[in-house]
Motif scaffolding. Structure first.
Motif, mmCIF file in Angstrom:
data_model
loop_
_atom_site.group_PDB
_atom_site.id
_atom_site.type_symbol
_atom_site.label_atom_id
_atom_site.label_comp_id
_atom_site.label_asym_id
_atom_site.label_seq_id
_atom_site.Cartn_x
_atom_site.Cartn_y
_atom_site.Cartn_z
ATOM 1 N N SER A 231 0.835 -1.196 0.000
ATOM 2 C CA SER A 231 0.000 0.000 0.000
ATOM 3 C C SER A 231 0.874 1.252 0.000
ATOM 4 O O SER A 231 1.859 1.336 0.719
ATOM 5 N N VAL A 232 0.492 2.234 -0.847
ATOM 6 C CA VAL A 232 1.281 3.458 -0.905
ATOM 7 C C VAL A 232 0.549 4.643 -0.297
ATOM 8 O O VAL A 232 1.089 5.726 -0.206
ATOM 9 N N ASN A 233 -0.718 4.465 0.087
ATOM 10 C CA ASN A 233 -1.374 5.510 0.876
ATOM 11 C C ASN A 233 -2.425 4.877 1.774
ATOM 12 O O ASN A 233 -2.773 3.712 1.632
ATOM 13 N N THR A 234 -2.919 5.652 2.697
ATOM 14 C CA THR A 234 -3.821 5.098 3.707
ATOM 15 C C THR A 234 -5.288 5.407 3.423
ATOM 16 O O THR A 234 -6.150 5.033 4.195
ATOM 17 N N SER A 235 -5.597 6.108 2.323
ATOM 18 C CA SER A 235 -6.984 6.422 1.996
ATOM 19 C C SER A 235 -7.452 5.566 0.829
ATOM 20 O O SER A 235 -6.664 5.125 0.003
ATOM 21 N N ASN A 236 -8.762 5.326 0.789
ATOM 22 C CA ASN A 236 -9.340 4.539 -0.294
ATOM 23 C C ASN A 236 -9.539 5.407 -1.542
ATOM 24 O O ASN A 236 -10.667 5.774 -1.895
ATOM 25 N N SER A 237 -8.444 5.750 -2.198
ATOM 26 C CA SER A 237 -8.541 6.633 -3.370
ATOM 27 C C SER A 237 -8.601 5.874 -4.682
ATOM 28 O O SER A 237 -9.078 6.391 -5.689
ATOM 29 N N ALA A 238 -8.081 4.633 -4.723
ATOM 30 C CA ALA A 238 -8.094 3.854 -5.950
ATOM 31 C C ALA A 238 -9.517 3.379 -6.247
ATOM 32 O O ALA A 238 -10.292 3.107 -5.339
ATOM 33 N N VAL A 239 -9.845 3.297 -7.541
ATOM 34 C CA VAL A 239 -11.198 2.932 -7.952
ATOM 35 C C VAL A 239 -11.155 1.798 -8.975
ATOM 36 O O VAL A 239 -10.362 1.834 -9.912
ATOM 37 N N ARG A 240 -11.989 0.809 -8.745
ATOM 38 C CA ARG A 240 -12.154 -0.282 -9.709
ATOM 39 C C ARG A 240 -13.621 -0.314 -10.145
ATOM 40 O O ARG A 240 -14.512 -0.300 -9.306
ATOM 41 N N ILE A 241 -13.851 -0.315 -11.464
ATOM 42 C CA ILE A 241 -15.226 -0.335 -11.988
ATOM 43 C C ILE A 241 -15.415 -1.582 -12.840
ATOM 44 O O ILE A 241 -14.617 -1.867 -13.730
ATOM 45 N N THR A 242 -16.473 -2.326 -12.552
ATOM 46 C CA THR A 242 -16.833 -3.515 -13.333
ATOM 47 C C THR A 242 -18.128 -3.232 -14.082
ATOM 48 O O THR A 242 -19.124 -2.829 -13.484
ATOM 49 N N HIS A 243 -18.085 -3.408 -15.404
ATOM 50 C CA HIS A 243 -19.304 -3.294 -16.195
ATOM 51 C C HIS A 243 -19.953 -4.670 -16.210
ATOM 52 O O HIS A 243 -19.520 -5.572 -16.915
ATOM 53 N N VAL A 244 -20.975 -4.842 -15.409
ATOM 54 C CA VAL A 244 -21.569 -6.158 -15.144
ATOM 55 C C VAL A 244 -22.043 -6.882 -16.409
ATOM 56 O O VAL A 244 -21.757 -8.071 -16.582
ATOM 57 N N PRO A 245 -22.741 -6.236 -17.338
ATOM 58 C CA PRO A 245 -23.238 -6.960 -18.511
ATOM 59 C C PRO A 245 -22.144 -7.582 -19.381
ATOM 60 O O PRO A 245 -22.341 -8.642 -19.976
ATOM 61 N N THR A 246 -20.982 -6.934 -19.446
ATOM 62 C CA THR A 246 -19.911 -7.432 -20.323
ATOM 63 C C THR A 246 -18.759 -8.057 -19.559
ATOM 64 O O THR A 246 -17.945 -8.779 -20.143
ATOM 65 N N GLY A 247 -18.661 -7.765 -18.250
ATOM 66 C CA GLY A 247 -17.543 -8.281 -17.473
ATOM 67 C C GLY A 247 -16.264 -7.486 -17.625
ATOM 68 O O GLY A 247 -15.218 -7.859 -17.084
ATOM 69 N N VAL A 248 -16.308 -6.361 -18.345
ATOM 70 C CA VAL A 248 -15.119 -5.519 -18.521
ATOM 71 C C VAL A 248 -14.776 -4.830 -17.201
ATOM 72 O O VAL A 248 -15.648 -4.245 -16.550
ATOM 73 N N VAL A 249 -13.506 -4.932 -16.794
ATOM 74 C CA VAL A 249 -13.050 -4.340 -15.533
ATOM 75 C C VAL A 249 -11.946 -3.325 -15.812
ATOM 76 O O VAL A 249 -11.030 -3.590 -16.586
ATOM 77 N N VAL A 250 -12.045 -2.145 -15.209
ATOM 78 C CA VAL A 250 -10.996 -1.130 -15.314
ATOM 79 C C VAL A 250 -10.660 -0.638 -13.917
ATOM 80 O O VAL A 250 -11.480 -0.731 -13.001
ATOM 81 N N ALA A 251 -9.452 -0.122 -13.750
ATOM 82 C CA ALA A 251 -9.042 0.416 -12.454
ATOM 83 C C ALA A 251 -8.142 1.613 -12.665
ATOM 84 O O ALA A 251 -7.389 1.674 -13.642
ATOM 85 N N CYS A 252 -8.230 2.586 -11.766
ATOM 86 C CA CYS A 252 -7.346 3.747 -11.792
ATOM 87 C C CYS A 252 -6.924 4.071 -10.368
ATOM 88 O O CYS A 252 -7.755 4.083 -9.447
ATOM 89 N N GLN A 253 -5.616 4.334 -10.201
ATOM 90 C CA GLN A 253 -5.120 4.600 -8.848
ATOM 91 C C GLN A 253 -4.009 5.645 -8.843
ATOM 92 O O GLN A 253 -3.334 5.830 -7.844
ATOM 93 N N THR A 254 -3.824 6.352 -9.959
ATOM 94 C CA THR A 254 -2.684 7.269 -10.059
ATOM 95 C C THR A 254 -2.922 8.618 -9.388
ATOM 96 O O THR A 254 -1.988 9.338 -9.090
ATOM 97 N N GLU A 255 -4.193 8.968 -9.165
ATOM 98 C CA GLU A 255 -4.509 10.254 -8.548
ATOM 99 C C GLU A 255 -4.774 10.078 -7.053
ATOM 100 O O GLU A 255 -5.215 9.020 -6.597
ATOM 101 N N ARG A 256 -4.525 11.117 -6.272
ATOM 102 C CA ARG A 256 -4.815 11.076 -4.838
ATOM 103 C C ARG A 256 -6.320 11.216 -4.582
ATOM 104 O O ARG A 256 -6.817 10.786 -3.555
#
Length: 355
Positions: A231-256
């Motif tokens: 872990s590089v920070n103590t706040s829940n800033s990273a986001v993971r989004i799942t598009h349920v109908p297609t199963g496509v998953v993306v994540a972004c964690q570069t911003e605070r």
């Protein structure tokens, strides 16, 4: 080619006629649409008109070759006009090549370490640096959207947006499995290893191009992580989004900021969904479309980077260059130009480039 050019001239003249009609002049949307169509054809029509005038002048000069009084001047004129005809023919051929509507767009690039463990991740990092240097030479800007560092360096996955003029027109050929052959730093007996990393390039799409329902999304937040998952920070800033109908998953964690990461993730999701939808449409109309990135297996390669021989080979066009060191420093232009040239040649022949 000339049949197509004559059809374009005919269409151009019809558009000119349409644009003088009162029902068109009083309809803004129709006027705008037809004016754009005419404008798109104007450059080709003007170039073809120049060709026809040059052809007529050439025929006139050739008719004087048998006249002793004008033979010397006519011979020189024929040579000049023949060269001009060849030049205009090449320009017209290029102008007739179908345009890719995405060529002027920014891109999302995704690079993943594939076969080869830690060495594959290190190579993925090398590829990212290569594209970063290439972007700098073109005056483009890179914005990292998401990255997962490898335990021994490089990246197991990195996604970025590359912004600038005509980015997709040059980077669209980079999708596929890239293979590296070299002696890893961890190799104690000096043996050459083969590893791969996959690259996926997708054109940026505007919000209006695709609609995503909030009810179709599963959104998770978590701590951003660095190399080895720490872990590089103590706040829940990273986001993971799942598009349920297609199963496509993306994540972004570069911003605070969690909000900023969510915005970037949504942008990335739309681009991936748009790309998947495009593939489905192509399959529905019977197009045989190979996967852009394959499985990452060593046999599925578009390009090989051979360090012992300082050689880069693009297997799609059988093109090799003995300047791997320069290529890794961002000097990709010779390879990109060779790919563009082959793509153009195939399009002129009515075929598609198997990128």
């Amino acid at each position: 080619m000339f049949e197509r050019l004559n059809n374009i001239v005919e269409k151009y003249e019809k558009l000119k006629e349409e644009l003088t009609k009162e029902e068109v002049l009083t309809n803004y949307n129709m006027l705008k649409k037809l004016s754009k169509e005419q404008s798109d054809l104007e450059e080709i029509v003007d170039k073809y008109d120049e060709y026809k005038k040059t052809k007529s002048a050439l025929e006139e000069a050739e008719s004087l070759l048998n006249d002793p009084e004008f033979k010397e001047i006519a011979t020189s004129e024929v040579e000049t006009l023949t060269n001009k005809i060849n030049e205009l023919t090449s320009e017209l051929e290029i102008m007739l090549v179908p345009k890719d509507e995405n060529d002027g767009k920014n891109v999302i690039m995704e690079i993943r370490g594939a076969a080869g463990g830690d060495e594959a991740n290190i190579f993925a990092g090398d590829l990212f640096r290569m594209y970063t240097y290439y972007a700098e030479t073109n005056g483009w800007k890179i914005e990292v959207l998401n990255s997962i560092e490898g335990a021994s360096g490089g990246y197991s996955q990195i996604e970025c947006m590359i912004k600038g003029n005509n980015v997709y027109s040059k980077l669209k050929y980079e999708s596929g499995s890239h293979r590296v052959q070299r002696v890893p730093e961890t190799e104690t007996q000096g043996r050459v290893h083969t590893s791969t990393a996959t690259v996926l390039v997708m054109p940026e799409v505007e919000d209006v191009d695709i609609e995503v329902k909030e009810s179709d999304l599963k959104i998770d937040v978590y701590h951003s992580s660095g190399a080895g998952g720490q872990s590089v920070n103590t706040s829940n800033s990273a986001v993971r989004i799942t598009h349920v109908p297609t199963g496509v998953v993306v994540a972004c964690q570069t911003e605070r900021s969690q909000l900023k990461n969510k915005e970037n993730a949504m942008r990335l999701l739309k681009i991936k969904l748009h790309d998947a939808m495009k593939q489905k449409q192509e399959q529905e109309v019977g197009a045989e479309r190979k996967s852009k990135i394959g499985t990452g297996d060593r046999s599925e390669k578009i390009r090989t980077y051979n360090y012992p021989q300082n050689r880069v080979t693009d297997h799609r066009i059988n093109f090799s260059i003995m300047e791997l060191d320069r290529v890794m420093d961002g000097h990709l232009e010779p390879i990109i130009e060779a790919l563009i040239t082959e793509d153009m040649r195939l399009k002129l022949a009515g075929e598609n480039f198997a990128a």
